[in-house]
Write an enzyme that holds these catalytic residues in place. Sequence first.
Site, PDB file in Angstrom:
ATOM      1  N   GLN A 133       0.808  -1.217   0.000  1.00  0.00           N
ATOM      2  CA  GLN A 133       0.000   0.000   0.000  1.00  0.00           C
ATOM      3  C   GLN A 133       0.841   1.267   0.000  1.00  0.00           C
ATOM      4  OE1 GLN A 133      -1.527  -1.119   4.068  1.00  0.00           O
ATOM      5  NE2 GLN A 133      -1.513   1.104   4.356  1.00  0.00           N
TER       6      GLN A 133
ATOM      7  N   CYS B 160      -5.139   0.169   3.779  1.00  0.00           N
ATOM      8  CA  CYS B 160      -5.022  -1.231   4.186  1.00  0.00           C
ATOM      9  C   CYS B 160      -6.336  -1.986   4.110  1.00  0.00           C
ATOM     10  CB  CYS B 160      -4.451  -1.321   5.598  1.00  0.00           C
ATOM     11  SG  CYS B 160      -5.450  -0.459   6.844  1.00  0.00           S
TER      12      CYS B 160
ATOM     13  N   HIS C  60      -5.459  -0.851  11.639  1.00  0.00           N
ATOM     14  CA  HIS C  60      -4.918  -1.493  10.441  1.00  0.00           C
ATOM     15  C   HIS C  60      -5.729  -2.742  10.125  1.00  0.00           C
ATOM     16  CE1 HIS C  60      -1.885  -2.218   7.438  1.00  0.00           C
ATOM     17  NE2 HIS C  60      -1.445  -3.329   7.984  1.00  0.00           N
TER      18      HIS C  60
END
Length: 437
Positions: free
Chosen positions: A62, A68, A356
């Site tokens: 990414q 993410c 995340h």
Amino acid sequence: MTLTNDFTQKLYENFAENPKFRAVENAATKNGLLNALEARSSHANNLPEFSIDLTSDPVTNQKQSGRCWMFAAMNTFRHKVINNFKLENFELSQAYPYFWDKYEKSNWFFEQLIENSEMDDRRLKFLLQTPQQDGGQWDMIVAIFEKYGVMPKAAYPESSASSTSRELNQYLNKLLRQDAQLLLDAVKAGKDVAALKESLLQEIFNFLAATLGLPPQEFDFAFRNKDKELVKFSGTPKEFYDQFVAVDLDNYVSIINAPTADKPYNKSYTVEFLGNVVGARDVKHLNVDMSRFKKLAIAQMQQGETVWFGCDVGQVSNRKSGLLTLDAYDFETALDIEFTQDKAGRLDYGESLMTHAMVLAGVDLDENGNSTQWKVENSWGKDAGEFNGYFVASDAWMDEYTYQIVVRKDLLTEEELAAYAAEPQVLLPWDPMGALA
């Protein structure tokens, strides 16, 4: 109490006279705190061996963006495409849903302002603090896929702004805050804001298209599979999704573990102001205890399917080694510091939340079928960690710092399905379960 010189002198002397602390001081000031406190034993205790190991496909990257949640979702899809169509490797375009998410989030922001123009100052400040950002949640990426489809990375590649998104976000938010003032002033003046909103969205669209590139509405794509057979496609992104991905997104639900007093287990929750596509399904979670949470993830992997999950990746995380484990650093031996706050306390006191999203690609089970460690597919490129971009998470780390998984409905009990389907409790906009991965 006031900090007196005498009190501070006592603290000074206590440290200066402790040879262990002085040794740690030398190591930490030279090498950095975490490098100095890294526990060598954590490497031997968390070897990358798993009884269920679903994929070793090359990891994606990414780069310097907060996508993410998109990468994790598309990684779960691309494994299916690679297996079903016998490919060596394949990536879906992560820049394509990124464009439409920015566009839709801008419209979502405008709608929240217009529909709630009399909101209190705290809610208004919450919206204006970050009108949009890179992050998101599972139901938000579902909304993008269902409306816009997907396409191969080759058909809509990365741009400078999608790979390094700071400038894009800075100026898009600058524009959105300016637009917020225009819209709210128009609402207060009793004006029809529909035409104004349309002109603002045209400006937003122009900005995104110039920065990220205009997404194709139709495209051609061809590849040779492992059997050297040529496969061709020509059509729209939605047609590509239907032909190559073909996942019924209505069959998947978000499961969370939030052990706080305000969120009883086996109930559903949503979050005020959380979303991206106006008219799409709500962001919705079913809260379960951690034992059930892990059993659901294991059950999906036992049936050969990876799992999208959200966690607080920065907590006791050794990025250099690719380890997510509570024994990564030894603060207690080195500094007599012990971190004792539990998961609920960390959520309630702002110490932790979901930051995340990644993919559970494997798990190691003991003789009783209980998890001991987990294989994690990250999206930080192949050079993150020591396992070609894959990470190892200990079971204890998962207990403490994992908050969300996405699993198929057929894995839930009738009671769990009913609880998910029930009218959800609406959480405040700043609740930690509203955090964007």
